[in-house]
Write an enzyme that holds these catalytic residues in place. Structure first.
Site, PDB file in Angstrom:
ATOM      1  CB  THR A 140      -0.857   0.043   1.385  1.00 13.94           C
ATOM      2  OG1 THR A 140      -1.532  -1.181   1.410  1.00 13.94           O
ATOM      3  CG2 THR A 140      -1.720   1.109   1.168  1.00 13.94           C
ATOM      4  NE  ARG A 145      -7.329  -8.959   1.628  1.00 14.00           N
ATOM      5  CZ  ARG A 145      -6.264  -8.143   1.779  1.00 14.00           C
ATOM      6  NH1 ARG A 145      -6.035  -7.097   0.861  1.00 14.00           N
ATOM      7  NH2 ARG A 145      -5.514  -8.168   3.049  1.00 14.00           N
ATOM      8  CB  VAL A 146     -12.052  -5.278   1.258  1.00 15.13           C
ATOM      9  CG1 VAL A 146     -11.626  -3.697   1.731  1.00 15.13           C
ATOM     10  CG2 VAL A 146     -12.961  -4.801   0.040  1.00 15.13           C
ATOM     11  CG  ASP A 181      -5.015  -2.091   6.251  1.00 10.20           C
ATOM     12  OD1 ASP A 181      -4.654  -2.955   5.159  1.00 10.20           O
ATOM     13  OD2 ASP A 181      -4.236  -1.292   6.602  1.00 10.20           O
ATOM     14  CB  THR A 192       1.924  -0.431   4.776  1.00  9.50           C
ATOM     15  OG1 THR A 192       2.492  -1.150   3.506  1.00  9.50           O
ATOM     16  CG2 THR A 192       3.429  -0.745   5.975  1.00  9.50           C
ATOM     17  N   GLY A 193       0.828  -3.386   4.759  1.00  2.98           N
ATOM     18  CA  GLY A 193       1.161  -4.612   5.077  1.00  2.98           C
ATOM     19  C   GLY A 193      -0.003  -5.774   5.104  1.00  2.98           C
ATOM     20  CB  VAL A 194      -1.008  -9.034   6.134  1.00  5.10           C
ATOM     21  CG1 VAL A 194      -2.315  -9.891   6.150  1.00  5.10           C
ATOM     22  CG2 VAL A 194       0.091  -9.468   5.329  1.00  5.10           C
ATOM     23  N   GLY A 195      -3.501  -6.568   5.606  1.00  5.46           N
ATOM     24  CA  GLY A 195      -4.488  -5.720   6.221  1.00  5.46           C
ATOM     25  C   GLY A 195      -5.336  -6.220   7.392  1.00  5.46           C
TER      26      GLY A 195
END
Length: 350
Positions: A210, A238-239, A241, A261-264
């Site tokens: 992101t 899929r959505v 953060d 940022t990263g795995v939401g």
């Protein structure tokens, strides 16, 4: 006995009052900016591709522009960059081969707008701003978001580039779902192409990233933006953060702003950006607040946290900035009168 009970009751009430006061009162340094004075503009954004975004944002800030305009202009740069497969145009698709975008934006007044699972429009951030300014809503999703965008003059385009489609078709051969930490550091930019070839990674998902950007303008006002094409080869719909106010982005003009940022999924579980801002309200520095948010993720499931990346980035009303992440490898870019778009490595938990 009666006197002792009265004493204990009075002591308990006194302690409760002190505790309540500690919760509701604002630390003396939480909002040091004095309205009517000039602040020193600053913009910070996630990852090395944030430097190009910062330059565009700084063009707005250095001329006395509003932080909201700066963050929108800034993140539009990676959104339109065909070399960046994690944001906007040329983003890696979902497992059905469809490029879907998520974005949100928030200003100094608490106004916010968001889109999720938006297809066919490069600048999801600008659609999110239009949602904020032209509707009574905060979030539009899927076909509704696209319908709104087209009705407001946005151009319908094919976002799936030949390079991204080729990577997707290679992934389809095994269709395994194995996120790779910090893949954005090796997958972005032509100067790094020799070090990364999607075809050499059959069966792996090329982990998303992101761009989150937060800025303070000369009037001391804060704004933020966050935009992504989401996790590569995700389930359709899929959505993460990134479009969720309080998770991927949060701005409180009295205190500060944060993005992630990263795995939401992990950020959503702790409402990460809101948590960081509230910790700064309690007196935490930006870095300490980000560290505590990361620690909360680890406490929920340490084994899971060891296999993924999450990072938080924040600034406060003093213009101080800081970040913290789960794994080594996260960095962020800073542009101000003092810092000439420097790249800073975030401290990490593991």
């Amino acid at each position: 006995m009666q006197d002792r009970r009265h004493f204990l009751k009075a002591a308990a009430l006194g302690a409760a009052a002190l505790s309540l006061d500690g919760i509701t009162s604002k630390p003396a340094h939480a909002a040091p900016f004095v309205k009517g004075t000039k602040a020193k503009p600053i913009v910070v954004s996630t990852w090395d591709f944030g430097r190009a975004a910062n330059e565009a944002a700084w063009d707005v800030l250095k001329n006395g522009g509003r932080a909201l305009d700066a963050v929108e202009a800034g993140v539009k740069v990676p959104e339109a960059d065909p070399n960046n497969h994690t944001v906007g145009y040329s983003g890696f698709p979902d497992r059905d081969g469809r490029v879907t975008l998520d974005a949100c934006i928030m200003d100094e007044l608490g106004n916010c707008g968001s889109v999720a699972a938006l297809e066919h429009v490069v600048h999801a951030i600008s659609v999110a701003r239009a949602v904020m300014e032209k509707t009574p809503h905060v979030m539009l999703v899927g076909d509704g978001a696209l319908q709104f965008a087209l009705a407001n003059g946005f151009k319908k385009e094919n976002l799936l580039t030949p390079e991204s489609e080729k990577a997707w078709r290679e992934w389809l051969k095994k269709s395994e779902y194995k996120p790779i930490m910090n893949i954005e550091n090796t997958s972005y930019g032509p100067e790094k192409e020799s070090a990364f070839n999607p075809l050499k990674l059959p069966g792996n998902v090329y982990n998303h990233d992101t761009i989150g950007m937060i800025a303070m303008d000369a009037n001391g006002n804060l704004s933020g933006a966050c935009t992504t094409s989401g996790m590569a080869f995700k389930l359709h719909g899929r959505v993460g953060d990134s479009p969720i106010i309080g998770a991927g982005l949060y701005v409180d003009n009295e205190v500060g702003a944060a993005t992630s940022t990263g795995v939401g999924e992990e950020v959503i579980r702790v409402v990460g950006s809101f948590l960081v801002v509230e910790l700064m309200r309690q007196g935490y520095s930006p870095e300490a607040a980000c560290k505590e948010a990361v620690t909360r993720i680890v406490k929920k499931n340490k084994t899971r946290a060891q296999g993924l990346q999450v990072g938080f980035l924040a600034i406060n009303k003093k213009g101080e900035h800081g970040a913290y992440c789960l794994q080594k490898g996260f960095n962020y870019a800073v542009k101000s009168e003092k810092d000439n778009n420097i790249l800073i490595d975030g401290k990490h938990y593991f």
